[in-house]
Scaffold this motif. Structure first.
Motif, PDB file in Angstrom:
ATOM      1  N   ARG A 149       0.872  -1.172   0.000  1.00 36.90           N
ATOM      2  CA  ARG A 149       0.000   0.000   0.000  1.00 36.90           C
ATOM      3  C   ARG A 149       0.902   1.213   0.000  1.00 36.90           C
ATOM      4  NH1 ARG A 149      -4.766   0.656   0.046  1.00 36.90           N
ATOM      5  NH2 ARG A 149      -5.289  -1.353   0.915  1.00 36.90           N
ATOM      6  N   ALA A 150       0.713   2.090  -0.983  1.00 40.97           N
ATOM      7  CA  ALA A 150       1.545   3.293  -1.081  1.00 40.97           C
ATOM      8  C   ALA A 150       1.388   4.121   0.182  1.00 40.97           C
ATOM      9  CB  ALA A 150       1.139   4.108  -2.298  1.00 40.97           C
ATOM     10  N   ARG A 151       2.513   4.692   0.628  1.00 36.49           N
ATOM     11  CA  ARG A 151       2.445   5.531   1.816  1.00 36.49           C
ATOM     12  C   ARG A 151       1.492   6.686   1.593  1.00 36.49           C
ATOM     13  NH1 ARG A 151       8.426   6.882   3.651  1.00 36.49           N
ATOM     14  NH2 ARG A 151       8.705   6.752   1.427  1.00 36.49           N
ATOM     15  N   GLY A 152       0.685   7.004   2.601  1.00 32.60           N
ATOM     16  CA  GLY A 152      -0.213   8.136   2.534  1.00 32.60           C
ATOM     17  C   GLY A 152      -1.533   7.845   1.834  1.00 32.60           C
ATOM     18  N   GLU A 161      12.352  11.685  -8.570  1.00 22.70           N
ATOM     19  CA  GLU A 161      10.936  11.411  -8.317  1.00 22.70           C
ATOM     20  C   GLU A 161      10.607   9.950  -8.603  1.00 22.70           C
ATOM     21  OE1 GLU A 161       6.430  12.808  -9.628  1.00 22.70           O
ATOM     22  OE2 GLU A 161       8.150  13.868 -10.458  1.00 22.70           O
ATOM     23  N   VAL A 162      11.063   9.446  -9.747  1.00 30.95           N
ATOM     24  CA  VAL A 162      10.788   8.054 -10.104  1.00 30.95           C
ATOM     25  C   VAL A 162      11.472   7.112  -9.115  1.00 30.95           C
ATOM     26  CG1 VAL A 162      11.096   6.276 -11.873  1.00 30.95           C
ATOM     27  CG2 VAL A 162      10.409   8.585 -12.538  1.00 30.95           C
ATOM     28  N   SER A 189      11.354   3.197  -4.835  1.00 36.57           N
ATOM     29  CA  SER A 189      12.002   2.771  -3.583  1.00 36.57           C
ATOM     30  C   SER A 189      10.991   2.290  -2.542  1.00 36.57           C
ATOM     31  CB  SER A 189      12.856   3.903  -3.007  1.00 36.57           C
ATOM     32  OG  SER A 189      12.027   4.920  -2.466  1.00 36.57           O
ATOM     33  N   LEU A 190       9.730   2.650  -2.705  1.00 36.19           N
ATOM     34  CA  LEU A 190       8.689   2.193  -1.775  1.00 36.19           C
ATOM     35  C   LEU A 190       8.321   0.737  -2.011  1.00 36.19           C
ATOM     36  CD1 LEU A 190       6.289   5.276  -2.018  1.00 36.19           C
ATOM     37  CD2 LEU A 190       7.888   4.745  -0.166  1.00 36.19           C
TER      38      LEU A 190
END
Length: 162
Positions: free
Chosen positions: A3-6, A59-60, A65-66
């Motif tokens: 799950r992407a942060r935020g 940015e990419v 990195s997540l």
């Protein structure tokens, strides 16, 4: 599961189906070689197509990195990232500025040559056929020119359904 942060479950559920469909379509277009994932370069092209600007390497890298160490970004991961990114989308003033950058000759509309030139700068490895298909998609009245209203509609496709 990733799950992407935020990104809360509520945000993810609040995204219109047409928006998810657009993310999936862009993923499929940018998945060079139909390998099932997007490389860093593929991600740059996808973000350019969705948000109208070429993302920086930083940015990419920060987005990737997540993720767990893999060959690239899967469809599910991509959709989640784009939902998060969409939550912080551009304002109308930014869209006008992007249009003006594409309109290098200040005519108030974009020709296929303007479009090709812009994509050569922001996504040089994108095939000419893909650029032509994108132009045809945005040129709703098929007059061979993209006016600002068509451009704006393409940039905001799906947002009106929310």
């Amino acid at each position: 599961m990733f799950r992407a942060r935020g990104l809360s479950l509520r945000q993810e559920r609040g995204v219109p189906e047409c928006e998810r469909t657009k993310f999936i379509k862009i993923f499929q277009i940018c998945d060079e070689g139909k390998k099932g994932y997007l490389s860093r370069e593929d991600m740059k092209v996808a973000i350019t197509m969705l948000f109208g600007y070429k993302p920086s390497k930083i940015e990419v890298d920060s987005m990737i990195s997540l993720l767990p160490k893999t060959s690239g970004v899967t469809l599910d991961e991509f959709v989640r990232m784009m939902i998060t990114k969409k939550a912080a989308q551009m304002s109308i003033g930014d869209e006008r500025q992007i249009f003006q950058v594409f309109d290098a000759h200040y005519r108030g509309y974009l020709t296929i040559e303007d479009f090709k030139s812009a994509f050569r700068h922001v996504a040089p490895h994108l095939s000419e056929q893909t650029v032509l298909e994108a132009f045809r998609e945005v040129d709703q009245d098929t007059d061979g020119m993209i006016c600002y209203k068509e451009f704006e509609f393409a940039m905001n496709y799906g947002e009106k359904d929310e």
